[in-house]
Design an enzyme around this catalytic site. Sequence first.
Site, PDB file in Angstrom:
ATOM      1  N   ASP A  94     -18.980   9.752   7.369  1.00 18.19           N
ATOM      2  CA  ASP A  94     -18.457   8.632   8.136  1.00 18.19           C
ATOM      3  C   ASP A  94     -19.236   7.339   7.891  1.00 18.19           C
ATOM      4  O   ASP A  94     -19.153   6.417   8.685  1.00 18.19           O
ATOM      5  CB  ASP A  94     -18.519   8.990   9.646  1.00 18.19           C
ATOM      6  N   CYS A 149       1.724  23.444  12.084  1.00 14.81           N
ATOM      7  CA  CYS A 149       2.155  22.759  13.316  1.00 14.81           C
ATOM      8  C   CYS A 149       3.522  23.281  13.772  1.00 14.81           C
ATOM      9  O   CYS A 149       3.811  23.303  14.974  1.00 14.81           O
ATOM     10  CB  CYS A 149       2.231  21.246  13.099  1.00 14.81           C
ATOM     11  N   CYS A 152       5.966  22.521  17.125  1.00 11.27           N
ATOM     12  CA  CYS A 152       5.151  22.001  18.239  1.00 11.27           C
ATOM     13  C   CYS A 152       5.101  20.472  18.192  1.00 11.27           C
ATOM     14  O   CYS A 152       5.027  19.871  17.129  1.00 11.27           O
ATOM     15  CB  CYS A 152       3.739  22.582  18.136  1.00 11.27           C
ATOM     16  N   CYS A 155       1.035  17.272  21.039  1.00  9.72           N
ATOM     17  CA  CYS A 155       0.148  16.105  20.941  1.00  9.72           C
ATOM     18  C   CYS A 155       0.935  14.810  21.130  1.00  9.72           C
ATOM     19  O   CYS A 155       0.455  13.879  21.805  1.00  9.72           O
ATOM     20  CB  CYS A 155      -0.615  16.099  19.629  1.00  9.72           C
ATOM     21  N   CYS A 159      -0.116  12.304  24.341  1.00  8.10           N
ATOM     22  CA  CYS A 159      -0.793  11.023  24.101  1.00  8.10           C
ATOM     23  C   CYS A 159      -0.415  10.023  25.194  1.00  8.10           C
ATOM     24  O   CYS A 159       0.757   9.689  25.350  1.00  8.10           O
ATOM     25  CB  CYS A 159      -0.415  10.476  22.720  1.00  8.10           C
ATOM     26  N   CYS A 175      -4.681   3.437  20.436  1.00  7.13           N
ATOM     27  CA  CYS A 175      -5.401   4.688  20.691  1.00  7.13           C
ATOM     28  C   CYS A 175      -6.629   4.447  21.579  1.00  7.13           C
ATOM     29  O   CYS A 175      -7.461   3.583  21.284  1.00  7.13           O
ATOM     30  CB  CYS A 175      -5.813   5.312  19.349  1.00  7.13           C
ATOM     31  N   CYS A 202     -11.153   9.824  23.671  1.00  2.83           N
ATOM     32  CA  CYS A 202     -10.014  10.506  24.298  1.00  2.83           C
ATOM     33  C   CYS A 202      -9.742  11.758  23.476  1.00  2.83           C
ATOM     34  O   CYS A 202      -9.674  11.683  22.253  1.00  2.83           O
ATOM     35  CB  CYS A 202      -8.804   9.572  24.298  1.00  2.83           C
ATOM     36  N   CYS A 205      -4.991  14.540  22.649  1.00  2.00           N
ATOM     37  CA  CYS A 205      -4.137  15.110  21.596  1.00  2.00           C
ATOM     38  C   CYS A 205      -4.786  16.328  20.941  1.00  2.00           C
ATOM     39  O   CYS A 205      -4.161  16.995  20.120  1.00  2.00           O
ATOM     40  CB  CYS A 205      -3.769  14.050  20.557  1.00  2.00           C
ATOM     41  N   CYS A 209      -3.647  20.962  21.964  1.00  2.00           N
ATOM     42  CA  CYS A 209      -3.223  21.628  20.725  1.00  2.00           C
ATOM     43  C   CYS A 209      -3.422  23.141  20.841  1.00  2.00           C
ATOM     44  O   CYS A 209      -4.532  23.610  21.122  1.00  2.00           O
ATOM     45  CB  CYS A 209      -4.022  21.082  19.543  1.00  2.00           C
TER      46      CYS A 209
END
Length: 273
Positions: A94, A149, A152, A155, A159, A175, A202, A205, A209
Amino acid sequence: MAYMAGNVEKRLNPSLLLPSARSVIVVAMNYYPEKRLRDDQVQFAYYAYGKDYHDVVRSRLMKLAASLSIYDIRHREGAACAGSSAYEGLVCCDTVPVLERYWAWRSGIGWIGKNSSLIIPHAGSYFFLGVILTSLEFTEYDVPISNYCGNCENCLKACPTGALCAPYSLDASKCLSYLTIENRGPIPPAYAAKMGNMVYGCDQCQRCCPHNRFATPTEVEEFTPSEEFMTMTAEKWRCLSEEDYRRLFSGSAVKRAKYTGLRRNIDLLPEEQ
Ligand code: SF4
Ligand code: SF4
């Protein structure tokens, strides 16, 4: 977010960062906390509970690189120690414009879910990613796995701000993770109203899951939150001084929001909290 826009070419092409690059090594480190804040407490994203992941992941990646005779080209002393048979490398967590999630997908660690997180089969998405670009070549390379996924859409429904405007599409400007951490200005009232008792990041999402049912607590000691952090009350958060902030978040990723950023978020807590 300007730094992202300014480094698009480097993000797409690792050889612009390391001209000798032949391979990308990707690791994932579990940060799912064993003890979690109760729902009625002031909330922080799970990844922010412990020490700064940049430092923790990076120090372990450096050890992994050394074990493979890879030296980071930014450390001249490393090059001198490594000798002529060592491989060039760039250790990234990062801090370098590399698409960690994309490489994690390419390397078969997991798939990128509709919530934009990397999801690891039978393990979930509470993982930090780290990458080593290197001139070392391997005889075999991993390949991507399928996306699980399915139908589904948990998420997208969970949100609170509509930042997940479509599957696999995240509008960072809406976001809460961006707005409460990276954003330096005020949080627009329409989004502030959706924060509830969340003051840093946050996880909505991810918490919804189904694949995170498989999450197991991290064994990385540095990610264990302090007793003081876990027992903070809303009243104590409201009274948080800059000195308290420095003590509570020494060596923590929460420093990214700075005291003024966290203070801004705390000041938005609902009165009943
Ligand atoms: S982190 Fe929160 S606000 Fe951001 S996309 Fe996920 S659920 Fe939406
Ligand atoms: S909540 Fe459902 S749709 Fe969203 S990432 Fe997880 S499995 Fe995929």
